[in-house]
Write an enzyme that holds these catalytic residues in place. Structure first.
Site, mmCIF file in Angstrom:
data_model
loop_
_atom_site.group_PDB
_atom_site.id
_atom_site.type_symbol
_atom_site.label_atom_id
_atom_site.label_comp_id
_atom_site.label_asym_id
_atom_site.label_seq_id
_atom_site.Cartn_x
_atom_site.Cartn_y
_atom_site.Cartn_z
ATOM 1 C CG HIS A 146 14.266 9.816 8.109
ATOM 2 N ND1 HIS A 146 15.433 9.980 7.406
ATOM 3 C CD2 HIS A 146 13.276 10.229 7.270
ATOM 4 C CE1 HIS A 146 15.172 10.484 6.212
ATOM 5 N NE2 HIS A 146 13.873 10.639 6.103
ATOM 6 C CG ASN A 148 16.543 12.670 2.388
ATOM 7 O OD1 ASN A 148 16.576 12.517 3.603
ATOM 8 N ND2 ASN A 148 15.457 12.466 1.679
#
Ligand code: HDE
Length: 720
Positions: free
Chosen positions: A95, A168
Site C-alpha cells: 500500500h 480494502n
C-alpha cells in the site's frame, strides 16, 4: 590572472551589487552571476534557518572567493542539505501508493442496542475521520490504474480513542493465515533478481504462488474482475473483510462485517483503457478525488453492517473466521447506519498521507476482534511496521495519528517525544495523592475484551472448516453479467499470457476447472493450451448449488445517474455555441461536468465569435480520461483534426471502450478517419437542440454502451 577570475576583496558585500530584472510579470533582483534574488518585506516573512537565524542569501553557498571552495562553517547550507538528504522515510511495504483525505462520519441513529461504541450512540453525531486510499503492490511512484486491490483505510477520531477500519475494496483476501502474508507479498512484488515488473500481478512468481495456494481462488475471481480497475476511488466499495464483534453495554456480542457503499454507485474502466490512462495520467485517481473535493463535490459512502449471531455462524455453509469467504447480502442484508463524507484535502501530503499510521489493533470499547487468524496476525504487523516507517514509538504524537480525545499514560521518552508525562509520577501504583499520582485505570469506562471462550491443544493447524476453496469463487463468477464474465476470462488470459512458464498457466487452468467449465475452456483457448489439464484435486468439492448473488455484479447495480462523471468535448474554432451551452446546462442539472478539449489550450473562437477557453490540449487529454465524449468540430476545423493521430484515437478509443459518443454532423469525417463511421450504433448520438443534448446526457446514465462490446473486443479472440 584574467580579471573575470579575480577574487572579491574580503570587505565587499555581494548584495550591494544587485540589479533589477523584469521577467514578464515578475520584477526580481539579480546577483553578480545573473542568479535571481527575491527579498522579504511587507507581508513576506524573513527566511530563517531551523534555529531561527535570519538568512541573507539563499542562492549562494559561502565560499572563499567567487570561484573558491565552500566553507565548512556554512551552517545554512549544511542544515539545508542535511535536512534534504533525510527527507525520505521507508515507503510502506505494501500500500505504498496512496492518497489521504479528511472528512467526517455521521451516525444516523443510536446503535446502543448492539454496541456501546461511543461514536454510534447518538443520532446525527459527527466523528472526524482520515481516509487513505491506496493500491497494494506498486511502489510509491507507480501508476493509479494498475490492476490491483485498493486499500480503503478509515481512521475515526472518536471521543474514546482512535478506531481504524483498515479495509480494502474487495471483501475477501488471498490467504487464510497471516503466516503466508510475506510469501504473498514477495510473490506479487517485483521479482527479486530483476527488480520488475512493478505494480503488476502479470508475472510468473505471482501466478506460481497463487496456483499453489488454492485458498486464493475466490480472491482471484475478484481481482480478475473489473473491481481492480475502478474508475475512481469515489466509485468503489470498501470492506472491513474480517468478522468483528460489536459488544453492547450489557456485554452482549453480535458479529459484524463492515461495508462502505459509495453514493455515486460503482464504476470501473476496461483494461485497454486502464493501460492507456496509466500513460496519459498516472495520477488519475488521486487527481479525481482532489478535483472533486476542491470543487465542493464531496464524495460520500454509507457505512453498512452485516450483523449476525453465533447461531447464524454455526449454520452458515462456511466459516465466518475465514477471510476468503463472504456472507452474501442475500443471506444477511446490509443495514446502513451512517455516512462518510470526505470534504477536505490534506494541507501537506507528507505530514498526513505519508505519516498516517493505521492499525487493526486500534479499536474502541464496544468493538472487538474475532479469532480470524488473518486479523490476529495483522494485529501484530501494523504496530510493528510503524516503528520501522516512522522511526519512533512516538508516532502517535504526529498530529494525523494523535487522538482528538484526552490521552493520559506513563509511556515516556524515545525519539521525538513531544508529550512526556508532567510531574513526578511516571509509574503506578503510586501513593501520590489526587492528580499528582497521574491517571488510573477505570473498570467502568475502560476497554474490556469480550470474554470469548477459547481452549484446545496448541497446534499449527488449519481448520477443516476453511477447506472449501472453490464454491464461493464459482458463486462470484456466476453472479456476473455476461460482459463481466468476459472481462474475467480476458484478464486471466492476459495475465497468464505474461507468465512464461507453461506449467504455471496449465496449473491455473486446472483450478479454473473447479470454478466454472466455460471459464476454464475460455482461458485455455485464449492461451492456446494444447491439452486441457485434469481439474486440480480439491480439498472439498465445489458446491454447485450456491445461488448467484446479484449484489456482486457492478453492471447490475449501476447508479442510473451520470452524477460526478465527466464528458470530454472535442472542439475546434467555429464550435456550435448553442450545442455547447445546451450540453453544459444538461450536465449541470445532472451533476456532471463538461471539459473542453481543443487543439490549443488557449481556446477556440465559437460560432458566435465568443471565446471558449480549453481546459485541456488534445495531446494531453485522450478520451480515456472521460466517461463519455462529444465531438463538436466545425466543418472547417474537422479537416485539421483529421490529420491528428490523437484526434483519431480520441474517437476510436471512445468507441472501443463502449462509451457514449455525442456528435454534430460536421464530425462525421472524424468517425471516418477513426475507422468507425459505418459501425456507429445506438451509443453514438446526434446532438440536435437542447432536447437532444438533454437526451444524450440522460442516456449517459447507463455509463457504457455494453451492447457494442461484442463488436469491438480487444484481447484474445472469443471462439469458445
Ligand atoms: Fe495490510 N498491511 N496486511 N491488509 N493493509 C499494511 O501497514 C498486513 C490485509 C491494508 O493506507 C501495512 O502501515 C498483514 C488485509 C491497508 O496506510 C502492514 C496482512 C487487508 C493498508 C500490513 C495484511 C489489508 C495496509 C503496510 C495479512 C484488508 C494501508 C504499511 C495478515 C482488510 C493502510 C502499514 C494505509 C497496510 C500488514 C492483510 C488492508 C505491513 C500482515 C486482509 C488498506 O502492516
Amino acid at each position: 590572472m584574467p580579471k573575470k577570475h579575480a577574487t572579491r576583496s574580503t570587505t565587499q558585500d555581494a548584495s550591494s551589487e544587485r540589479k533589477t530584472a523584469q521577467y514578464a510579470d515578475q520584477s526580481v533582483m539579480t546577483g553578480t552571476g545573473g542568479e535571481v534574488h527575491q527579498s522579504a518585506g511587507g507581508e513576506t516573512p524573513v527566511l530563517t534557518t531551523e534555529q531561527g537565524i535570519p538568512v541573507a542569501d539563499d542562492q549562494n553557498s559561502l565560499r572563499i572567493g567567487a570561484r573558491g571552495p565552500t566553507a565548512l562553517e556554512d551552517f545554512h547550507f549544511r542544515e539545508k542539505l542535511f535536512h534534504f538528504d533525510h527527507e525520505r522515510i521507508p515507503e510502506r511495504v505494501v500500500h505504498a501508493r496512496g492518497f489521504g483525505v479528511r472528512g467526517y462520519f455521521e451516525n444516523y441513529a443510536s446503535l446502543a442496542d448492539i454496541t456501546k461504541a461511543d461514536l454510534f450512540q447518538r443520532a446525527g453525531e459527527r466523528t472526524p475521520v482520515f481516509v487513505r486510499f491506496s493500491t497494494v503492490a506498486g511502489n510509491k511512484g507507480s501508476a493509479d490504474l494498475a490492476r490491483d486491490v485498493r486499500g480503503f483505510a478509515v481512521k475515526f477520531y472518536t471521543k474514546e480513542g482512535n478506531w481504524d477500519i483498515v479495509g480494502n475494496n474487495i471483501p475477501v483476501f488471498f490467504i487464510q493465515d497471516a503466516m503466508k502474508f510475506p510469501d504473498l507479498v514477495h510473490a506479487v512484488k517485483q521479482e527479486p533478481d530483476r527488480g520488475f515488473p512493478q505494480a503488476q500481478t502479470a508475472h510468473d512468481n505471482f501466478w506460481d504462488f497463487i496456483s499453489l495456494t488454492p485458498e486464493s481462488m475466490h480472491m482471484v475471481m475478484w481481482i480478475m474482475s473489473d473491481r481492480t480497475i475502478p474508475r475512481s476511488f469515489r466509485f468503489m466499495d470498501g470492506f472491513g473483510v474480517h468478522t468483528f464483534r460489536f459488544v453492547n453495554a450489557e456485554g452482549k456480542s453480535t458479529f459484524v462485517k463492515f461495508h462502505w457503499k459509495p453514493k455515486l454507485g460503482l464504476q470501473s474502466v476496461v483494461w485497454n483503457e486502464a493501460v492507456k490512462i496509466n500513460g496519459a495520467d498516472p495520477d488519475f485517481h488521486r487527481r479525481d478525488l482532489w478535483n472533486a473535493i476542491q470543487m465542493g463535490d464531496y464524495p460520500e459512502w454509507e457505512l453498512g453492517l452485516q450483523l449476525f449471531d453465533e447461531a447464524f455462524a454455526e449454520q452458515f455453509a462456511f466459516d465466518v473466521l475465514d477471510a476468503t469467504k463472504i456472507i452474501p447480502e442475500e443471506d444477511v442484508p446490509i443495514r446502513r447506519v451512517g455516512r462518510l463524507v470526505l470534504d477536505r484535502c490534506v494541507d501537506n501530503f507528507f505530514a498526513e498521507t505519508e505519516q498516517v499510521a493505521f492499525g487493526t489493533l486500534n479499536i474502541v470499547p464496544g468493538i472487538d476482534f474475532s479469532d480470524d487468524p488473518l486479523l490476529q496476525g495483522r494485529n501484530f504487523s501494523y504496530l510493528d511496521t510503524q516503528l520501522k516507517r516512522l522511526g519512533s514509538p512516538n508516532f502517535t504524537h504526529i498530529p494525523v495519528n494523535a487522538p482528538k480525545c484526552p490521552v493520559h499514560h506513563f509511556q515516556q521518552d524515545g525519539h521525538m517525544a513531544m508529550h512526556n508525562p508532567t510531574g513526578r509520577a511516571n509509574y503506578e501504583p503510586n501513593s501520590w495523592a489526587g492528580g499528582a499520582g497521574g491517571p488510573r485505570e477505570s473498570p467502568e469506562k475502560g476497554f474490556h475484551s469480550y470474554p470469548a471462550a477459547a481452549e484446545g491443544p496448541k497446534l499449527r493447524i488449519r481448520s477443516e472448516s476453511f477447506a472449501d476453496h472453490y464454491s464461493q469463487a464459482r458463486q462470484f463468477y456466476i453472479s456476473q453479467t455476461e460482459s463481466e464474465q468476459q472481462h474475467i476470462a480476458d484478464a486471466l488470459t492476459f495475465e497468464l499470457s505474461k507468465v512464461e512458464t507453461l506449467a504455471i498457466r496449465t496449473r491455473m487452468v486446472s483450478h479454473l476447472l473447479n470454478i466454472d467449465q466455460d471459464l476454464a475452456e475460455h482461458v485455455a483457448y485464449g492461451l492456446r493450451l494444447k491439452e486441457m489439464p485434469n481439474p486440480a484435486d480439491a480439498a472439498r468439492p465445489t458446491q454447485e448449488h450456491l445461488q448467484a448473488s446479484p449484489a456482486l455484479s457492478i453492471q447490475l447495480n449501476g447508479p442510473a445517474s451520470f452524477t460526478g462523471r465527466k464528458v470530454g468535448a472535442l472542439v475546434t474554432d467555429g464550435v456550435n455555441i448553442d450545442i455547447l451551452r445546451a450540453l453544459k446546462t444538461a450536465l449541470k442539472e445532472e451533476g456532471g461536468l463538461l471539459e473542453i478539449v481543443a487543439p490549443y489550450v488557449g481556446g477556440v473562437e465559437a460560432s458566435d465569435g465568443s471565446w471558449i477557453a480549453a481546459v485541456q490540449q488534445l495531446q494531453g487529454a485522450p478520451s480515456v480520461l472521460y466517461d463519455a465524449v462529444v465531438l463538436l468540430p466545425s466543418a472547417d476545423g474537422v479537416e485539421e483534426l483529421g490529420q491528428e493521430p490523437t484526434a483519431r484515437d480520441f474517437v476510436a478509443d471512445a468507441f472501443a471502450h463502449c462509451k457514449f459518443i455525442g456528435y454534430v454532423d460536421a464530425a462525421l469525417p472524424l468517425f471516418s478517419k477513426a475507422g468507425v463511421l459505418d459501425s456507429r450504433d445506438d451509443g453514438c448520438i446526434t446532438l440536435e437542440g437542447p432536447e437532444g443534448c438533454a437526451a444524450f446526457v440522460a442516456t449517459c446514465r447507463q455509463l457504457r454502451f455494453w451492447a457494442r462490446e461484442a463488436s469491438v473486443r480487444y484481447g484474445a479472440r472469443q471462439g469458445v
